[in-house]
Design an enzyme around this catalytic site. Structure first.
Site, PDB file in Angstrom:
ATOM      1  N   SER A 115      40.274  39.346  38.887  1.00  0.00           N
ATOM      2  CA  SER A 115      41.428  38.341  39.564  1.00  0.00           C
ATOM      3  C   SER A 115      41.387  37.088  38.393  1.00  0.00           C
ATOM      4  O   SER A 115      41.993  36.556  38.377  1.00  0.00           O
ATOM      5  CB  SER A 115      40.387  37.574  40.807  1.00  0.00           C
ATOM      6  OG  SER A 115      41.174  38.182  41.488  1.00  0.00           O
TER       7      SER A 115
ATOM      8  N   LYS B   9      44.342  36.263  36.826  1.00  0.00           N
ATOM      9  CA  LYS B   9      45.233  35.156  37.732  1.00  0.00           C
ATOM     10  C   LYS B   9      45.599  34.522  37.128  1.00  0.00           C
ATOM     11  O   LYS B   9      47.253  33.072  36.532  1.00  0.00           O
ATOM     12  CB  LYS B   9      45.636  35.562  39.220  1.00  0.00           C
ATOM     13  CG  LYS B   9      45.121  36.542  39.915  1.00  0.00           C
ATOM     14  CD  LYS B   9      44.324  36.315  41.097  1.00  0.00           C
ATOM     15  CE  LYS B   9      44.031  37.862  41.838  1.00  0.00           C
ATOM     16  NZ  LYS B   9      43.285  38.072  43.373  1.00  0.00           N
TER      17      LYS B   9
ATOM     18  N   TYR C 151      50.470  45.056  37.918  1.00  0.00           N
ATOM     19  CA  TYR C 151      49.450  43.527  38.050  1.00  0.00           C
ATOM     20  C   TYR C 151      47.395  44.575  38.264  1.00  0.00           C
ATOM     21  O   TYR C 151      47.097  43.471  37.991  1.00  0.00           O
ATOM     22  CB  TYR C 151      49.291  43.102  39.764  1.00  0.00           C
ATOM     23  CG  TYR C 151      48.283  42.496  40.492  1.00  0.00           C
ATOM     24  CD1 TYR C 151      47.428  41.060  40.095  1.00  0.00           C
ATOM     25  CD2 TYR C 151      47.463  43.581  41.039  1.00  0.00           C
ATOM     26  CE1 TYR C 151      46.600  40.886  40.856  1.00  0.00           C
ATOM     27  CE2 TYR C 151      46.200  43.273  42.111  1.00  0.00           C
ATOM     28  CZ  TYR C 151      46.108  41.643  41.885  1.00  0.00           C
ATOM     29  OH  TYR C 151      44.617  41.518  42.086  1.00  0.00           O
TER      30      TYR C 151
ATOM     31  N   TYR D 111      39.169  30.882  45.994  1.00  0.00           N
ATOM     32  CA  TYR D 111      38.750  31.593  47.351  1.00  0.00           C
ATOM     33  C   TYR D 111      38.510  30.517  48.071  1.00  0.00           C
ATOM     34  O   TYR D 111      39.123  29.604  47.916  1.00  0.00           O
ATOM     35  CB  TYR D 111      38.731  32.915  46.873  1.00  0.00           C
ATOM     36  CG  TYR D 111      39.217  33.847  46.001  1.00  0.00           C
ATOM     37  CD1 TYR D 111      40.312  33.973  45.957  1.00  0.00           C
ATOM     38  CD2 TYR D 111      37.899  34.464  45.515  1.00  0.00           C
ATOM     39  CE1 TYR D 111      40.799  34.911  44.640  1.00  0.00           C
ATOM     40  CE2 TYR D 111      38.672  35.307  44.762  1.00  0.00           C
ATOM     41  CZ  TYR D 111      39.892  35.457  43.899  1.00  0.00           C
ATOM     42  OH  TYR D 111      39.962  35.785  43.682  1.00  0.00           O
TER      43      TYR D 111
ATOM     44  N   VAL E 256      36.326  40.301  40.708  1.00  0.00           N
ATOM     45  CA  VAL E 256      35.343  40.542  41.505  1.00  0.00           C
ATOM     46  C   VAL E 256      34.190  41.996  40.553  1.00  0.00           C
ATOM     47  O   VAL E 256      34.139  42.102  41.261  1.00  0.00           O
ATOM     48  CB  VAL E 256      36.690  41.143  42.540  1.00  0.00           C
ATOM     49  CG1 VAL E 256      36.597  43.099  41.815  1.00  0.00           C
ATOM     50  CG2 VAL E 256      34.652  42.348  43.683  1.00  0.00           C
TER      51      VAL E 256
HETATM   52  O1  DON Z   1      43.462  43.148  43.108  1.00  0.00           O
HETATM   53  C1  DON Z   1      42.062  43.403  43.252  1.00  0.00           C
HETATM   54  O2  DON Z   1      41.373  43.288  44.438  1.00  0.00           O
HETATM   55  C2  DON Z   1      41.634  43.388  42.558  1.00  0.00           C
HETATM   56  N1  DON Z   1      42.404  43.754  41.213  1.00  0.00           N
HETATM   57  C3  DON Z   1      40.851  42.136  42.232  1.00  0.00           C
HETATM   58  C4  DON Z   1      40.004  41.201  43.513  1.00  0.00           C
HETATM   59  C5  DON Z   1      39.011  40.033  42.576  1.00  0.00           C
HETATM   60  O3  DON Z   1      38.799  40.294  41.486  1.00  0.00           O
HETATM   61  C6  DON Z   1      38.733  39.023  43.239  1.00  0.00           C
HETATM   62  N2  DON Z   1      37.779  38.167  42.735  1.00  0.00           N
HETATM   63  N3  DON Z   1      37.094  37.357  42.822  1.00  0.00           N
END
Ligand code: DON
Length: 340
Positions: free
Chosen positions: A83, A86, A209, A261, A279
């Site tokens: 994430s 982003k 993405y 978040y 994540v």
């Molecule tokens: O889209 C997703 O769920 C993952 N590629 C990225 C989510 C993420 O990193 C949330 N962060 N804490």
């Protein structure tokens, strides 16, 4: 979770500069030593390959706006950016389309819900709400001006590489693991399409993405990328102007309100810096005009934020005087002197 983080160093007020370099090095080493033994949290495994991460890994890097780094632990360990991408894709899209367009198309308000919430889209009439949750990030990637998904991917990869100051590469194992299991993100893509919020093909956009999330980085890369946002868009390692100073300001504003978040308020209250987590265990926290902290440790809290990374950032924010909201009263004689 921050009540045990009292630091015995002086709580510095905003000084406009980092403390002397030897002192920064000492405090970065202290932050690593304090939290390396902390074993709370869980490694993410909803993307299957992430479950194999070594929970002992912990890298901590501080890069200032002149490009000097202070680093301890596994700062060269690679992990997928997830994430954190982003934030930088948002900056690239802001640079191309401008402040108004991203505000109108994506939004800048926190959802108060988890990063992969479908309900947040439904509750808000199809708005992806902000570029830091999955829906908003997919909508933002869709705004990268390109004639094909392949071109869009190359623009994203190239843009993030300019932030890092080196060519970033795809971790194919992570990409495949997520691409085989990302049914929820594909559903989010389709839902955004149903609300007329996505112009390119939704599944192709989700695929770009997914690839951007699987770019391989280190804690050092994150600190350089963050320091670029701290330095008005100029990468302190390469000297390249990657985005404008206005885009940095807009990106950091969105990170402050949405980067962590549903914990963004708590993070700002305790740490006082714009930041973004991923994540796989990365965090980048940015001190505008000073530099950035990059951390990697895969043990996460329930919101998906690295626990050691949060603690290390909290410590460094206080010890280095980074909190954006801190001030001290300047005495009358000092104020008079500054007006002569
Ligand atoms: O889209 C997703 O769920 C993952 N590629 C990225 C989510 C993420 O990193 C949330 N962060 N804490």
């Amino acid at each position: 979770m921050f009540e045990h983080d009292a630091v015995d160093v002086e709580q510095r007020a905003l000084t406009g500069a980092l403390p002397p370099r030897s002192h920064v090095a000492e405090l970065v080493a202290e932050a690593h030593a304090r939290y390396a033994g902390l074993d709370e949290g869980e490694v993410a495994d909803y993307i299957p390959v992430l479950g194999a991460a070594d929970p002992a890994r912990f890298g901590l890097s501080v890069v200032d706006i002149e490009g000097t780094s202070h680093e301890v632990g596994g700062v060269g360990d690679t992990f997928s950016i997830q994430s954190i991408s982003k934030a930088f894709v948002f900056a690239l899209v802001c640079e191309e389309l401008g402040h108004e367009a991203v505000h109108d198309r994506v939004g800048v308000n926190n959802t108060g819900l988890a990063f992969n919430s479908v309900m947040a889209i439904e509750l808000n009439g199809g708005s992806p709400m902000n570029p830091m949750v999955n829906a908003g990030a997919i909508a933002t990637t869709a705004l990268v001006p390109a004639a094909s998904a392949e071109e869009r991917w190359e623009l994203v990869r190239g843009g993030l590489s300019r932030f890092a100051g080196r060519e970033l590469e795809l971790d194919n194992t992570v990409y495949r693991s997520e691409a085989e299991t990302n049914h929820r993100n594909r559903a989010i893509g389709r839902l955004l399409q149903s609300y007329g919020r996505l112009d390119p093909d939704p599944l192709e956009t989700v695929d770009v993405y997914t690839r951007q999330c699987a770019l391989s980085v280190t804690a050092h890369d994150l600190a350089v990328m963050g320091a670029t946002l701290a330095a008005g868009g100029v990468n302190p390692a390469t000297g390249e102007q990657v985005v404008s100073a206005e885009v940095c300001r807009d990106t950091l504003t969105v990170l402050a309100s949405c980067g962590m978040y549903e914990r963004s308020g708590e993070w700002l209250f305790e740490i006082g810096l714009p930041a973004k987590s991923g994540v796989s265990g990365g965090i980048v926290a940015v001190a505008p005009g000073k530099g950035a902290v990059g951390t990697y440790s895969p043990l996460l809290d329930p919101a998906g934020n690295s626990i050691r990374g949060q603690r290390a950032c909290a410590y460094l924010s206080r010890a280095l005087g980074l909190n954006l909201f801190a001030s001290i009263h300047r005495g009358a004689s000092e104020l008079e002197a500054s007006h002569v």
